[in-house]
Structure formats: C-alpha cells, structure tokens
Design an enzyme around this catalytic site. Structure first.
Site, PDB file in Angstrom:
ATOM      1  N   GLU A 187       0.856  -1.184   0.000  1.00  0.00           N
ATOM      2  CA  GLU A 187       0.000   0.000   0.000  1.00  0.00           C
ATOM      3  C   GLU A 187       0.895   1.238   0.000  1.00  0.00           C
ATOM      4  O   GLU A 187       1.807   1.366   0.830  1.00  0.00           O
ATOM      5  CB  GLU A 187      -0.920  -0.009   1.229  1.00  0.00           C
ATOM      6  CG  GLU A 187      -1.895   1.153   1.213  1.00  0.00           C
ATOM      7  CD  GLU A 187      -3.163   0.903   2.044  1.00  0.00           C
ATOM      8  OE1 GLU A 187      -3.404  -0.225   2.500  1.00  0.00           O
ATOM      9  OE2 GLU A 187      -3.923   1.880   2.212  1.00  0.00           O
ATOM     10  N   LYS A 307      -3.900  -0.038  13.969  1.00  0.00           N
ATOM     11  CA  LYS A 307      -4.764   0.992  13.395  1.00  0.00           C
ATOM     12  C   LYS A 307      -6.182   0.529  13.688  1.00  0.00           C
ATOM     13  O   LYS A 307      -6.633  -0.484  13.150  1.00  0.00           O
ATOM     14  CB  LYS A 307      -4.527   1.079  11.893  1.00  0.00           C
ATOM     15  CG  LYS A 307      -5.525   1.957  11.131  1.00  0.00           C
ATOM     16  CD  LYS A 307      -5.148   2.067   9.641  1.00  0.00           C
ATOM     17  CE  LYS A 307      -6.141   2.923   8.856  1.00  0.00           C
ATOM     18  NZ  LYS A 307      -5.751   3.071   7.427  1.00  0.00           N
ATOM     19  N   GLU A 311     -10.561   4.670   9.103  1.00  0.00           N
ATOM     20  CA  GLU A 311     -10.747   4.303   7.690  1.00  0.00           C
ATOM     21  C   GLU A 311     -11.289   2.883   7.535  1.00  0.00           C
ATOM     22  O   GLU A 311     -10.804   2.098   6.716  1.00  0.00           O
ATOM     23  CB  GLU A 311      -9.428   4.472   6.922  1.00  0.00           C
ATOM     24  CG  GLU A 311      -8.935   5.912   6.932  1.00  0.00           C
ATOM     25  CD  GLU A 311      -7.700   6.154   6.062  1.00  0.00           C
ATOM     26  OE1 GLU A 311      -6.880   5.233   5.909  1.00  0.00           O
ATOM     27  OE2 GLU A 311      -7.570   7.272   5.544  1.00  0.00           O
ATOM     28  N   ASP A 385      -2.635  14.458   6.639  1.00  0.00           N
ATOM     29  CA  ASP A 385      -2.098  13.203   6.127  1.00  0.00           C
ATOM     30  C   ASP A 385      -0.856  13.365   5.256  1.00  0.00           C
ATOM     31  O   ASP A 385      -0.967  13.329   4.041  1.00  0.00           O
ATOM     32  CB  ASP A 385      -3.193  12.489   5.319  1.00  0.00           C
ATOM     33  CG  ASP A 385      -2.875  11.025   5.124  1.00  0.00           C
ATOM     34  OD1 ASP A 385      -1.909  10.555   5.724  1.00  0.00           O
ATOM     35  OD2 ASP A 385      -3.606  10.364   4.378  1.00  0.00           O
ATOM     36  N   GLU A 413       3.702   9.074  -0.961  1.00  0.00           N
ATOM     37  CA  GLU A 413       2.305   8.965  -1.394  1.00  0.00           C
ATOM     38  C   GLU A 413       1.783  10.266  -1.997  1.00  0.00           C
ATOM     39  O   GLU A 413       1.107  10.257  -3.014  1.00  0.00           O
ATOM     40  CB  GLU A 413       1.443   8.564  -0.192  1.00  0.00           C
ATOM     41  CG  GLU A 413      -0.053   8.583  -0.484  1.00  0.00           C
ATOM     42  CD  GLU A 413      -0.909   8.189   0.716  1.00  0.00           C
ATOM     43  OE1 GLU A 413      -0.355   7.862   1.785  1.00  0.00           O
ATOM     44  OE2 GLU A 413      -2.151   8.204   0.565  1.00  0.00           O
ATOM     45  N   HIS A 541      -3.864  18.547   0.341  1.00  0.00           N
ATOM     46  CA  HIS A 541      -4.775  17.472  -0.060  1.00  0.00           C
ATOM     47  C   HIS A 541      -5.576  17.793  -1.323  1.00  0.00           C
ATOM     48  O   HIS A 541      -6.778  17.529  -1.388  1.00  0.00           O
ATOM     49  CB  HIS A 541      -5.735  17.133   1.093  1.00  0.00           C
ATOM     50  CG  HIS A 541      -6.001  15.656   1.192  1.00  0.00           C
ATOM     51  ND1 HIS A 541      -6.488  14.917   0.131  1.00  0.00           N
ATOM     52  CD2 HIS A 541      -5.823  14.769   2.211  1.00  0.00           C
ATOM     53  CE1 HIS A 541      -6.622  13.645   0.515  1.00  0.00           C
ATOM     54  NE2 HIS A 541      -6.212  13.523   1.760  1.00  0.00           N
TER      55      HIS A 541
HETATM   56  O1  GCW Z   1      -2.691   8.363   4.008  1.00  0.00           O
HETATM   57  C1  GCW Z   1      -3.630   7.412   4.175  1.00  0.00           C
HETATM   58  C2  GCW Z   1      -3.338   6.469   3.065  1.00  0.00           C
HETATM   59  C3  GCW Z   1      -3.799   5.087   3.357  1.00  0.00           C
HETATM   60  C4  GCW Z   1      -3.223   4.669   4.697  1.00  0.00           C
HETATM   61  C5  GCW Z   1      -3.711   5.633   5.767  1.00  0.00           C
HETATM   62  C6  GCW Z   1      -3.118   5.328   7.126  1.00  0.00           C
HETATM   63  C7  GCW Z   1      -2.524   2.498   5.377  1.00  0.00           C
HETATM   64  O2  GCW Z   1      -3.927   6.968   1.889  1.00  0.00           O
HETATM   65  O3  GCW Z   1      -3.360   4.247   2.323  1.00  0.00           O
HETATM   66  O4  GCW Z   1      -3.569   3.351   5.025  1.00  0.00           O
HETATM   67  O5  GCW Z   1      -3.342   6.923   5.438  1.00  0.00           O
HETATM   68  O6  GCW Z   1      -2.125   5.954   7.449  1.00  0.00           O
HETATM   69  O7  GCW Z   1      -3.648   4.507   7.833  1.00  0.00           O
END
Ligand code: GCW
Length: 720
Positions: A187, A307, A311, A385, A413, A541
């Site tokens: 990922e 986690k 999400e 993020d 990312e 973002h």
């Molecule tokens: O930034 C986001 C990412 C997800 C990631 C999430 C996280 C692993 O787009 O891909 O998941 O954060 O940090 O949990």
C-alpha cells in the site's frame, strides 16, 4: 577470422554484462558503497592508522561487526586489512564492555555510564606505546553501531586521529512501518513488490533480508513492522508466524526487532470467537495466548502496531469501548514479555462534520494518562495526512502523561511517488524543530519525541517505508536518501538535513566537492520545490483521488466529504483556504496559546501555512507585495523553475556518477519537470475560475485546457 570475430563479440558482450551488473550493484549497495578512496595520500594515512582488526566477543553480532570492518576497510584503502589476535600493530579494537580485556579497559578509561545500551564509544587509545582505535559499547549492538559510525568517518574522508566520540540513540524505538500486504502488494509502495516472500519463507532466506537488516543497522534502525496497518489477521496464524520467526532470526544479530500489525477483529476471524470486545474474557484470553505463542517463537518480539477504528478498520468502538480499552487490553497481553503497543492516533470520521484536522486531537487528548505504561501513541507529523507541508500535529506536547511517537511517511504517497526527487529530511527537520510552546518557548516536537520534555519512559520514531523489491530498493536513486535520513534522524532528531545530505552523498556517490556542493544544494531545495509546484502557501490534499497521483483540486464527488480536495481548499469567488482560525473551525485552539496566537493571526501566521489556517481573498496582500492570486501563480511557476534548475545541476554531474544512475536520475528529473508543469497548469486553470484574474507576467501559459487535465485517468496508478 570468423572465430576471432566471434570471440571479440562475446568478449564485448561479457564486458557489457559485467559493467551492467557492476552498475546495478551500485544502485543496490545503497550508502554502503565503500569505494576505494581516490586520494592516495589520504589512503596511505588511513593505512598507517589501521593495520589490523582485533575483535573481542563471540556473538553473531560481533562477527558481523568484524566482517563489515574488514571488507569495508579493505575496499576503501585498497589493501587487505586482516583480523588478528595480537595487538602488534596499530589496530581497530572492537568489543563490548564485558568482552574487552583488562589491559584495554585500563588504557581506555571509559565511563560506560555515559552511554545507553545501544550507544557506542570511538576512542583513540595507546597500549604499550602503540596507538589503536577502540570501538566499544555496553552491548554488542552498540559496537556494531560504532563500527558503522567509524566507517562513515572514512567514507566521508574525515580524520580518525584523536577520536573521542560518545554517542547514544536519543529514541528507543527507531522503526520502519511496512505497509506490505500478504499478497506482496505494498500500500502506497512505489518501488516494486514487498521484500517478504511469504510463499518461500521460512525455508528460503533471500539474501535481500540480510542486506535489508545490514542497511538498517548501519543507520541505527532497530525495529520493523512487517505488515500493513490495514491488517490481515492471517499473519497471526501459526502458518505465518513460522515465517515471521525466520525473518526475526535473520534480523536479530543486526539489532532489529520484529513487530506485527494486530487486526483488532482477529479473535473472530482466526480465533473462532463471536466478538472482539476488549472487555470480553475470552477475547482477553485469546490475545494473551496468541501473544505467548508468538513470544515462544520470537523471544524478543517487539509488539503490535494497531490501526483501529480508522478508515474502516475494526476497533474497540465497534463494541462501544474506546481506544484506551483496546490499547490497554493488548498492552496487558504483551507486558509480561516486555512488548509494547504502538496505537495509532490517525482517526477521523465521516460522521463528524467537524474539521478533519481537529478530530485526532479531540478524540485522543482526553485520554492523556489513561494508557498502560507499555503503550505509545503513534501520531502522524501533521493533522491531515503526510502532505508536502503541514504544520505540526497539535497532539505533540499536548499529552504530557502519554508517550507519543512520531510517524513520518518515507514513501512519497503525496509527493510524486518514486518519480520525484524530494529530500525528505528537510520536511522531517522542519517538523521536529517546530515549537509547540507546551512548556514554554523551546518545547520543540523533537523534545516531545525524545522524551526530554516530559521524561517519558518509552520514545520512538516510525517511518512508513519506501522500500520494495526494485533493484535499487526505493525506485528513485535519491529516495534512498530518505530512508537513510529517516534512520539518522530517528537516532538523533536534532541532526541537520544538510549534514545528512552531505553524508549520504559522500557514502553513495562521490566525495568530490565539485559534485557534493551543487548536488547537496539541489537536495536541500527539492523539498520547497515540491511544495511550490503542488501545494504552495498552505494548500493541502488537492491530489487526485484514491491513488493521489497528480493534481485533482476539482474532485468533489467522493462519498466522504473529507476525501474531496474541494473540502480542503474551499476556493470560491471571495478567495481560497481553510478557515481554521477562531472565526472558522477554531482548530488553532488545539495548540498551546502562543502557537495558537501565531497561527490565528493573519499578520503572524507564517505565509507557508496561510491557506491551512485562513480563507483569504484573492486580493489579499502578501508580504512580498503581490496579491494572493499573483503570489500563488508565481509560486507554482517557481516550483517548475526549481525543477528545471535541478535538471541543469544534475546534467553537469555526468563525470562523477556511474552511467546507469546518471541516466536514471536524468530521466526521472525529466518526468518530474513534466509533472511539475502539469501541477502548475492544472491547479492554476482550476483556481482561475474562482479568482477571475489573469496569470501574472512570469508565469508560463498552460499548454492544455482544464477539461483536458480533468479528463486524465490513472486506473493502474501504483500503490493504491
Ligand atoms: O494516508 C492514508 C493512506 C492510506 C493509509 C492511511 C493510514 C494504510 O492513503 O493508504 O492506510 O493513510 O495511514 O492509515
């Protein structure tokens, strides 16, 4: 004649293959090139100081230290340096406190209390009128770190005379987080597939695992979370634990502990229970037994990273419990074995209409002091993020009774994947140096992280890895510097990015100052360049959705409001930016009053964070006299110009760099340049609809229409 020609052809082919492999090996060898020192005098000097290696101790770690020294020194000075048993020549002596003999200990006069268990000492000593260099520590792993530190001196052509260095890591847990799935996809990974070949483990030990451990040890990384935080419970089954055990065995002598991600619903998914409620006796017991089974295989297992309720991941809230209940239940399971729970604070909810940037603080801050001793809360560097730039997360400094660990993202990312050259230690340093003001001026994030502000017992820094099975590990040759820099900063969060760039370049490419000077500057400037061409002045973002590749400021159709770029920039006829000031969402109030005041006030808010905290009019006057629209457009252009300058700088380095890496970087910089223009044009065309203003002079005209940019689709963008 024919034969001769044939021979000649095969010889040419062979030489071509050899040169290709040699070059590919350079890519693979990371910062451990150990190239022969070009300066003859320097080589001779080193040689007079290093005539042999004398090693004490018989652990696997000691053997690694000794072998590393021998091969590296031999390569660098160009003469075989051998391991000896007698001190009859000037030698490098290695050994931990308990393994050294009394003669050496007496000569060294070292106070071992000055270092911690992972620390080391490099010291010039004299025995029977002969000079030696001692590399020691309390433990063998400290000696190993000392060896790498010593080799770095030589790699960077520093003096090894009169050494007297004492160094210990400032954090306990210096760890990579691999977001690697069991099917080997990664990922947010842009450097190939996962290193972990689960199908061939445990019996097949890929040389890569050993080289990975060695590279990490060389920069002081002492932990690895093998699996994605979006976790799969199968990793906790015996079938997989056997494989994890094999990896742990490889990593152990390098001082690296293995950790796993714990899927909160594992008791249901692989344990046959009806619930995963952290207060349920069967669930508690299941985790206890599972943990004991892991420790039986891996006695130094580090613990779990979790986690939860984030999400879509399961967590204690599914059972009307909270994060404290969940974390403490797991903490109890690992406590008897000395394990830790790294519980992530990356939470935000689609059902919460409140500013996403406020949600983690709102939820976690009230838990301060409620977690068990062996829980450390893992907080991303910023509240949204991993953006090209974010102000520091308001949780730092705000939980005095709870250890917080930093989570940086090394994989890019949101920063151009593995095609853009961005030197991240610049970003990391900016965050670490930020003043939280939580205990008065000077309460920097670094002091929260190393535990000095609140005297925390456990401390740590995590980096989401950018490593895959690409030959060069990280996709972009310069992305290796981000792995390297992360490790160095985890060891010492006060290091300067420039020092790190200097070291890395010398160890990786060349020590020639004519190469180092411009390329170091290029690296240092690269972070601001990406901010400029992607998200200047506090924008954030606005990447395209899902894969986050390229610009997508127009996206507004996603089910969760806070997944849409329009949520973050809020551009309209009146202006642009997210009002987090007192008159807006009041996110500023989550900071200590001094910091809150700085951010809240338009006069004092740093312009680099302007649109993060304020919605300002297109006519707002920037400090340089431009109105906001012009200033923003010029920033986008500046970013493009910076990449162009990076290309020009790189093109002049051909004679210092092997042809393969030279070409790779050249091609990648070209992609970066094209994409910087894409970012500039797409964003400016889109925002122009709101500002209604012309592009200022100095900004190039877009070559495509907004519709064109909006039509671009990337169904197979990597890492998604
Ligand atoms: O930034 C986001 C990412 C997800 C990631 C999430 C996280 C692993 O787009 O891909 O998941 O954060 O940090 O949990």
């Amino acid at each position: 004649m024919k034969n001769k020609r044939k021979n000649f052809l095969s010889l040419t082919l062979l030489m071509f293959i050899i040169s290709l492999t040699a070059s590919a090996q350079k890519d693979y060898k990371l910062w451990l090139q150990y190239d022969k020192i070009t300066d003859h005098n320097l080589r001779t000097k080193y040689l007079s100081e290093i005539q042999g290696i004398v090693s004490f101790g018989n652990s696997e770690t000691t053997a690694i230290s000794s072998k590393e020294l021998q091969t590296a020194l031999t390569d660098m000075v160009g003469t075989t340096i051998s391991v000896k048993s007698k001190l009859d020549q000037s030698s490098i002596i290695i050994g931990s406190q308990t393994s050294l003999n009394s003669e050496i200990l007496k000569a060294a006069q070292i106070d071992f209390n000055q270092i911690n268990d992972e620390g080391f000492i490099l010291k010039s000593i004299s025995i029977k009128n002969r000079k030696h260099i001692l590399i020691s520590g309390k433990k063998d792993v400290g000696v190993l770190y000392g060896v790498y530190s010593f080799l770095r001196l030589i790699q960077t052509n520093k003096s090894i005379e009169n050494l007297n260095t004492i160094d210990s890591p400032k954090t306990n847990i210096r760890i990579l987080n691999h977001w690697d799935n069991l099917d080997r996809t990664v990922e947010r990974g842009y450097a190939g597939f996962s290193l972990w070949n689960w199908q061939k483990l445990p019996d097949f030990i890929d040389q890569r695992y050993i080289d990975y451990a060695r590279a990490n040890a060389s920069i002081g990384i002492n932990g690895t979370v093998l699996t994605n935080v979006n976790a799969n419970a199968l990793i906790l089954t015996p079938q997989y634990l056997e494989k994890v055990e094999a990896l742990a065995n490889v990593f152990r002598p390098y001082g690296i502990k293995v950790y796993l991600t714990a899927r909160f619903s594992a008791p249901i998914e692989i344990g046959g229970l009806k619930t995963a409620d952290p207060k349920d006796a069967d669930v508690i017991n299941w985790w206890k037994e599972k943990t004991a089974a892991i420790y039986k295989r891996i006695p130094d297992f580090g613990g779990f990273l979790v986690k939860a309720n984030s999400e879509g991941q399961p967590g204690p809230q599914n059972y009307n419990r909270d994060h404290v209940d969940g974390a403490n239940m797991l903490a109890d399971a690992v406590a008897p074995f000395g394990g830790v729970i790294m519980w992530r604070a990356f939470v935000y909810s689609e059902h919460d209409a409140n500013d996403r940037a406020k949600q983690a603080y709102a939820e976690f801050q009230p838990y301060d002091g409620k977690f068990k001793e062996n829980v450390i809360v893992q907080v991303k560097n910023g509240a949204i993020d991993f953006q090209p730039r974010e102000p520091f997360h308001p949780l730092f400094g705000a939980m005095p009774k709870t250890p917080l660990m930093m989570e940086f993202q090394i994989t890019q990312e949101y920063l151009g994947f593995s095609t853009h050259l961005v030197f991240l230690p610049k970003l990391f340093q900016e965050v670490l140096e930020s003043d939280t003001f939580q205990r008065g001026k000077g309460s920097t994030v670094a002091k929260v992280i190393d535990g000095s502000l609140y005297k925390n017992k456990i401390t740590g820094i995590a980096g989401v890895a950018n490593i895959g099975n690409d030959i060069n590990w990280t996709g972009h040759p310069f992305a290796q510097a981000n792995w390297y820099g992360f490790g160095r900063l985890a060891w010492n969060p006060y290091l300067d990015a420039e020092t790190i760039a200097d070291e890395w370049l010398k160890c990786t490419f060349s020590t020639d100052e004519n190469f180092i000077r411009p390329i170091k500057q290029m690296m240092i400037d690269s972070r601001e360049a990406v901010v400029n061409y992607m998200t200047p002045l506090g924008l954030h973002h606005i990447m395209d959705t899902g894969h986050h590749y390229g610009p997508g400021p127009w996206v507004s159709n996603l089910s969760r409001p806070e997944w849409n770029p329009v949520y973050y920039h809020k551009a309209d006829k009146n202006g642009i930016g997210f009002d987090r000031s007192k008159t807006g969402t009041n996110a500023v109030a989550q900071y200590a009053p001094e910091a809150a005041h700085i951010f809240d006030n338009l006069e004092t808010c740093p312009e680099k964070d302007l649109l993060w905290f304020h919605h300002v009019s297109w006519d707002y006057k920037l400090k340089n006299g431009h109105n906001l629209w012009d200033g923003m457009a010029l920033k986008y252009q500046e970013g493009v110009n910076q990449v162009k300058a990076m290309q020009e700088t790189w093109n002049k380095t051909e004679k210092y760099v092997d042809s393969e890496r030279f070409k790779e970087v050249k091609m990648l910089l070209n992609i970066q340049y094209q994409e910087a223009k894409w970012w500039r044009d797409a964003c400016l065309l889109y925002f122009q609809q709101f500002s209604g203003k012309e592009l200022p002079s100095g900004v190039e005209k877009p070559t495509q229409t907004l519709e064109y940019f909006q039509s671009l689709k990337f169904p197979f963008a990597p890492g998604n």
